[in-house]
Design a protein around this motif. Structure first.
Motif, mmCIF file in Angstrom:
data_model
loop_
_atom_site.group_PDB
_atom_site.id
_atom_site.type_symbol
_atom_site.label_atom_id
_atom_site.label_comp_id
_atom_site.label_asym_id
_atom_site.label_seq_id
_atom_site.Cartn_x
_atom_site.Cartn_y
_atom_site.Cartn_z
ATOM 1 N N ARG A 152 7.470 0.415 5.645
ATOM 2 C CA ARG A 152 7.251 -0.783 7.097
ATOM 3 C C ARG A 152 6.513 -1.688 6.922
ATOM 4 N NH1 ARG A 152 2.688 1.738 8.689
ATOM 5 N NH2 ARG A 152 2.137 3.127 7.880
ATOM 6 N N TYR A 153 6.923 -2.992 7.693
ATOM 7 C CA TYR A 153 6.102 -4.212 7.710
ATOM 8 C C TYR A 153 4.902 -3.735 8.575
ATOM 9 C CZ TYR A 153 8.877 -4.606 3.528
ATOM 10 O OH TYR A 153 9.254 -5.065 1.966
ATOM 11 N N HIS A 154 4.642 -3.029 9.677
ATOM 12 C CA HIS A 154 3.985 -3.111 10.842
ATOM 13 C C HIS A 154 3.398 -1.780 10.968
ATOM 14 C CE1 HIS A 154 7.794 -1.318 12.240
ATOM 15 N NE2 HIS A 154 7.117 -1.491 13.716
ATOM 16 N N ALA A 155 3.103 -1.790 11.784
ATOM 17 C CA ALA A 155 2.015 -0.451 12.242
ATOM 18 C C ALA A 155 2.924 0.007 13.708
ATOM 19 C CB ALA A 155 0.597 -0.849 11.796
ATOM 20 N N PRO A 156 3.231 0.749 13.311
ATOM 21 C CA PRO A 156 3.653 1.897 14.593
ATOM 22 C C PRO A 156 2.673 2.802 14.685
ATOM 23 C CG PRO A 156 5.374 1.577 13.429
ATOM 24 C CD PRO A 156 4.565 1.105 12.133
ATOM 25 N N MET A 207 0.289 -0.871 -0.363
ATOM 26 C CA MET A 207 0.156 -0.503 -0.348
ATOM 27 C C MET A 207 0.781 1.034 0.325
ATOM 28 S SD MET A 207 -2.977 1.618 2.721
ATOM 29 C CE MET A 207 -3.934 0.097 2.900
ATOM 30 N N ILE A 208 0.657 2.440 -0.771
ATOM 31 C CA ILE A 208 1.365 3.378 -1.113
ATOM 32 C C ILE A 208 0.402 4.544 0.108
ATOM 33 C CG2 ILE A 208 2.708 5.228 -2.530
ATOM 34 C CD1 ILE A 208 3.036 2.702 -4.631
ATOM 35 N N ARG A 209 0.593 5.225 0.396
ATOM 36 C CA ARG A 209 0.311 6.232 0.776
ATOM 37 C C ARG A 209 0.952 7.793 0.754
ATOM 38 N NH1 ARG A 209 -0.742 3.270 5.751
ATOM 39 N NH2 ARG A 209 -2.701 2.284 6.030
ATOM 40 N N ARG A 210 0.089 8.502 -0.117
ATOM 41 C CA ARG A 210 0.872 9.926 -0.686
ATOM 42 C C ARG A 210 1.119 11.071 -0.072
ATOM 43 N NH1 ARG A 210 -0.236 6.334 -4.765
ATOM 44 N NH2 ARG A 210 1.313 6.238 -6.139
ATOM 45 N N TYR A 211 1.306 11.917 0.698
ATOM 46 C CA TYR A 211 1.329 13.221 1.467
ATOM 47 C C TYR A 211 2.020 14.842 0.727
ATOM 48 C CZ TYR A 211 -0.420 9.369 5.186
ATOM 49 O OH TYR A 211 -1.176 9.066 5.324
ATOM 50 N N ALA A 212 1.253 15.254 0.276
ATOM 51 C CA ALA A 212 1.438 16.410 -0.453
ATOM 52 C C ALA A 212 1.765 17.824 1.031
ATOM 53 C CB ALA A 212 0.898 17.363 -0.784
ATOM 54 N N ALA A 213 2.399 19.102 0.679
ATOM 55 C CA ALA A 213 2.750 19.808 1.707
ATOM 56 C C ALA A 213 2.242 20.928 1.351
ATOM 57 C CB ALA A 213 4.183 19.532 1.935
ATOM 58 N N GLU A 214 0.964 21.580 2.556
ATOM 59 C CA GLU A 214 0.926 22.795 2.385
ATOM 60 C C GLU A 214 1.021 23.740 3.598
ATOM 61 O OE1 GLU A 214 -3.268 23.693 1.796
ATOM 62 O OE2 GLU A 214 -2.264 23.475 -0.529
ATOM 63 N N GLU A 215 1.432 24.722 3.214
ATOM 64 C CA GLU A 215 1.847 25.845 4.340
ATOM 65 C C GLU A 215 2.086 25.354 5.425
ATOM 66 O OE1 GLU A 215 -1.724 27.528 4.567
ATOM 67 O OE2 GLU A 215 -1.901 29.237 2.707
ATOM 68 N N GLY A 216 3.180 24.557 5.707
ATOM 69 C CA GLY A 216 3.537 23.759 6.678
ATOM 70 C C GLY A 216 2.773 22.266 7.245
ATOM 71 N N VAL A 266 15.837 5.217 -6.542
ATOM 72 C CA VAL A 266 16.499 4.371 -5.800
ATOM 73 C C VAL A 266 16.583 3.314 -5.560
ATOM 74 C CG1 VAL A 266 16.546 6.711 -4.160
ATOM 75 C CG2 VAL A 266 14.639 5.076 -3.929
ATOM 76 N N ASN A 267 16.546 2.680 -4.744
ATOM 77 C CA ASN A 267 17.128 0.558 -4.816
ATOM 78 C C ASN A 267 15.671 0.568 -3.621
ATOM 79 O OD1 ASN A 267 18.456 -0.328 -7.040
ATOM 80 N ND2 ASN A 267 19.970 -0.065 -6.112
ATOM 81 N N VAL A 268 14.560 0.211 -3.566
ATOM 82 C CA VAL A 268 14.069 -0.042 -1.968
ATOM 83 C C VAL A 268 14.066 -1.134 -1.315
ATOM 84 C CG1 VAL A 268 12.137 -0.277 -1.322
ATOM 85 C CG2 VAL A 268 12.221 0.840 -2.836
ATOM 86 N N PRO A 269 14.353 -1.268 0.430
ATOM 87 C CA PRO A 269 15.346 -2.197 0.817
ATOM 88 C C PRO A 269 14.005 -3.003 0.711
ATOM 89 C CG PRO A 269 14.770 -0.016 1.869
ATOM 90 C CD PRO A 269 14.609 0.352 0.881
ATOM 91 N N THR A 270 14.541 -4.376 0.919
ATOM 92 C CA THR A 270 13.696 -5.271 0.742
ATOM 93 C C THR A 270 13.907 -5.674 2.643
ATOM 94 O OG1 THR A 270 15.449 -7.304 1.346
ATOM 95 C CG2 THR A 270 14.445 -6.511 -0.758
ATOM 96 N N GLN A 291 3.728 -2.233 3.522
ATOM 97 C CA GLN A 291 3.702 -4.050 3.613
ATOM 98 C C GLN A 291 3.897 -3.920 1.845
ATOM 99 O OE1 GLN A 291 0.700 -5.802 5.470
ATOM 100 N NE2 GLN A 291 1.557 -6.194 6.767
ATOM 101 N N PRO A 292 4.695 -3.802 1.158
ATOM 102 C CA PRO A 292 4.796 -2.820 -0.345
ATOM 103 C C PRO A 292 4.614 -4.486 -1.289
ATOM 104 C CG PRO A 292 6.933 -2.484 0.826
ATOM 105 C CD PRO A 292 5.479 -2.909 1.128
ATOM 106 N N THR A 293 3.898 -4.097 -2.096
ATOM 107 C CA THR A 293 4.036 -5.392 -3.267
ATOM 108 C C THR A 293 4.936 -4.845 -4.030
ATOM 109 O OG1 THR A 293 2.629 -4.213 -4.686
ATOM 110 C CG2 THR A 293 1.851 -4.916 -2.656
ATOM 111 N N PRO A 294 5.582 -6.059 -5.341
ATOM 112 C CA PRO A 294 6.327 -5.765 -6.110
ATOM 113 C C PRO A 294 6.543 -5.528 -6.758
ATOM 114 C CG PRO A 294 6.287 -8.556 -5.536
ATOM 115 C CD PRO A 294 5.568 -7.747 -4.941
ATOM 116 N N GLU A 295 5.406 -4.376 -7.124
ATOM 117 C CA GLU A 295 4.817 -3.947 -8.290
ATOM 118 C C GLU A 295 4.697 -1.862 -8.369
ATOM 119 O OE1 GLU A 295 3.198 -6.485 -7.266
ATOM 120 O OE2 GLU A 295 3.251 -7.637 -9.859
ATOM 121 N N GLU A 296 4.162 -2.268 -6.656
ATOM 122 C CA GLU A 296 4.520 -0.569 -6.094
ATOM 123 C C GLU A 296 5.562 -0.088 -5.359
ATOM 124 O OE1 GLU A 296 0.228 -0.879 -3.139
ATOM 125 O OE2 GLU A 296 2.505 -1.982 -1.993
#
Length: 322
Positions: free
Chosen positions: A104-108, A1-10, A47-51, A32-37
Motif C-alpha cells: 500500500r501507498y497510503h494509510a487506511p 517500510m516493512i512491518r512484520r507480524y507473527a502469529a501466536e495463539e490466534g 513473487v513479483n511485488v506489483p508496482t 510505501q516500499p523502496t526498491p530495496e524492500e
C-alpha cells in the motif's frame, strides 16, 4: 517500510525480524516500499511485488489473478475519511507460501486498528488466509463506521433544511449546505466504489479457498463478509439517494427564497405604480389644469397618491398574497 507480524495463539505480534523465538512471520505489511524492500520480499516470498502503476489498473484481470502459485487481489480503500475528503488508493493483498503480503501507498485506518486489536485479542490469526480474513473484517467494520457517521451527518443536514423553528429561510447559509451535501455525496460514492472492489475480492478469494481446501472457518467468515458487504452496499445506495433528495430540496429552498425576493419587488412595483401614475399626470405641463388654481390641489394630489398605494396593499394582504 516493512512491518512484520507473527502469529501466536490466534493473535498477531509485531516482530523485528523474519523469525523471533521460533515464531514465523505470517504477515508482511509493505508501506510505501523502496526498491530495496521490494527486492527483499520478492526473493523471500518468490513473487513479483506489483508496482503502484500496476495496482492502479482498473481491469479485473489486473486486480485479481494467480502468479506462480500466489494469489493477488487489489482493492480500493479510503483513508483520511474523518475530514470528508478521503484519499482513495489501491491496496494489494498477496497470499504466497502461507504468508500474507499487503502492499500500500497510503494509510487506511483499518491498517492501524487491526494490528492493535489482533495483538490484544485472539482473532483466529493462525495462517495467511485467516489473517487476511480478519483484516478484511476490520476493513468492513471501518467502512460501516464511515457510513454510520455519514448517515448521522446527513440527518443533521436534513434537519437544518426542513426545520420549522422561528429562523427565517433567508438567514440560512444554503451555500454551505450545498457544500456539505456535496462532500457527503463524494464520501458515500467512494465507499460504494471501495465496497464493489471488496465484493470482487471476496468472491475470488472464496474460490481460492475452495481450490486449496482451506479450513472451513475461513470460508464461513468469507460468506459472512460477503453478506455484510452487500448490506453496506444497500445502505450506501440509500444514503446516496437521500443526498440526492437533499440536494433537490436545497435547490428548491433556494428557489423559494428567490421567488420571495422577486415577489417583494413585484408587490412594490404594483403598489407604487398608481402613485407614480398620478404624479406623472400632475407633472404634465398643460396650460389648463383646474387643480393648479385650487387651494387644496396639492394635498389632494398627495392624498390621492397615498390612497392609491394603500388600497392595493390592503387588497393583497386580504388575499394572502403577502
Amino acid at each position: 517500510m516493512i512491518r512484520r507480524y507473527a502469529a501466536e495463539e490466534g493473535k498477531l505480534l509485531p516482530v523485528g525480524g523474519d523469525a523471533v523465538g521460533g515464531r514465523r512471520v505470517v504477515w508482511y505489511d509493505l508501506f510505501q516500499p523502496t526498491p530495496e524492500e521490494e527486492a527483499l520480499l520478492e526473493s523471500r516470498l518468490g513473487v513479483n511485488v506489483p508496482t503502484r502503476e500496476e495496482m492502479e489498473e482498473i481491469e479485473v484481470s489486473s486486480r485479481l489473478y494467480y502468479d506462480d502459485g500466489a494469489v493477488f487481489m487489489t482493492a480500493t480503500l479510503p483513508a483520511r475519511t474523518d475530514a470528508d475528503r478521503p484519499e482513495m488508493s489501491p491496496v494489494t493483498f498477496v497470499v504466497a507460501r502461507d504468508t500474507l503480503l499487503t502492499v500500500r501507498y497510503h494509510a487506511p485506518q483499518a491498517f492501524h486498528n487491526f494490528p492493535i486489536l489482533a495483538e490484544k485479542i485472539s482473532m483466529g490469526c493462525e495462517s495467511a488466509e485467516s489473517v487476511l480474513v480478519a483484516l478484511l473484517e476490520v476493513i468492513i467494520d471501518r467502512l460501516a463506521d464511515i457510513l454510520e457517521r455519514a448517515g448521522r451527518d446527513i440527518d443533521r443536514i436534513s434537519h437544518g433544511i426542513f426545520r420549522s423553528d422561528d429562523q427565517k429561510p433567508k438567514s440560512r447559509d444554503f451555500q454551505h449546505v450545498l457544500e456539505d451535501i456535496g462532500l457527503k455525496g463524494d464520501l458515500i460514492s467512494n465507499v460504494r466504489d471501495s465496497l464493489a472492489t471488496l465484493v470482487r475480492i471476496f468472491g475470488f478469494f472464496a474460490q481460492y479457498t475452495l481450490e486449496r481446501k482451506i479450513e472451513r472457518d475461513v470460508r464461513t467468515r468469507l460468506k459472512t463478509l460477503t453478506r455484510d458487504a452487500g448490506s453496506l452496499t444497500d445502505h450506501a445506495e440509500f444514503l446516496s439517494q437521500k443526498t440526492t433528495f437533499l440536494l433537490d430540496a436545497t435547490l428548491g429552498m433556494i428557489n423559494i427564497e428567490q421567488n420571495a425576493t422577486i415577489k417583494i419587488f413585484s408587490v412594490a412595483a404594483v403598489v407604487f405604480l398608481p402613485p407614480t401614475l398620478i404624479a406623472s399626470v400632475y407633472g404634465m405641463n398643460y396650460e389648463h389644469m383646474p387643480e393648479l388654481d385650487w387651494v387644496f390641489g396639492y394635498p389632494f394630489a398627495l392624498g390621492l397618491m397615498v390612497a392609491s398605494a394603500i388600497l392595493p396593499y390592503l387588497y393583497f394582504k386580504r388575499r394572502d398574497w403577502l
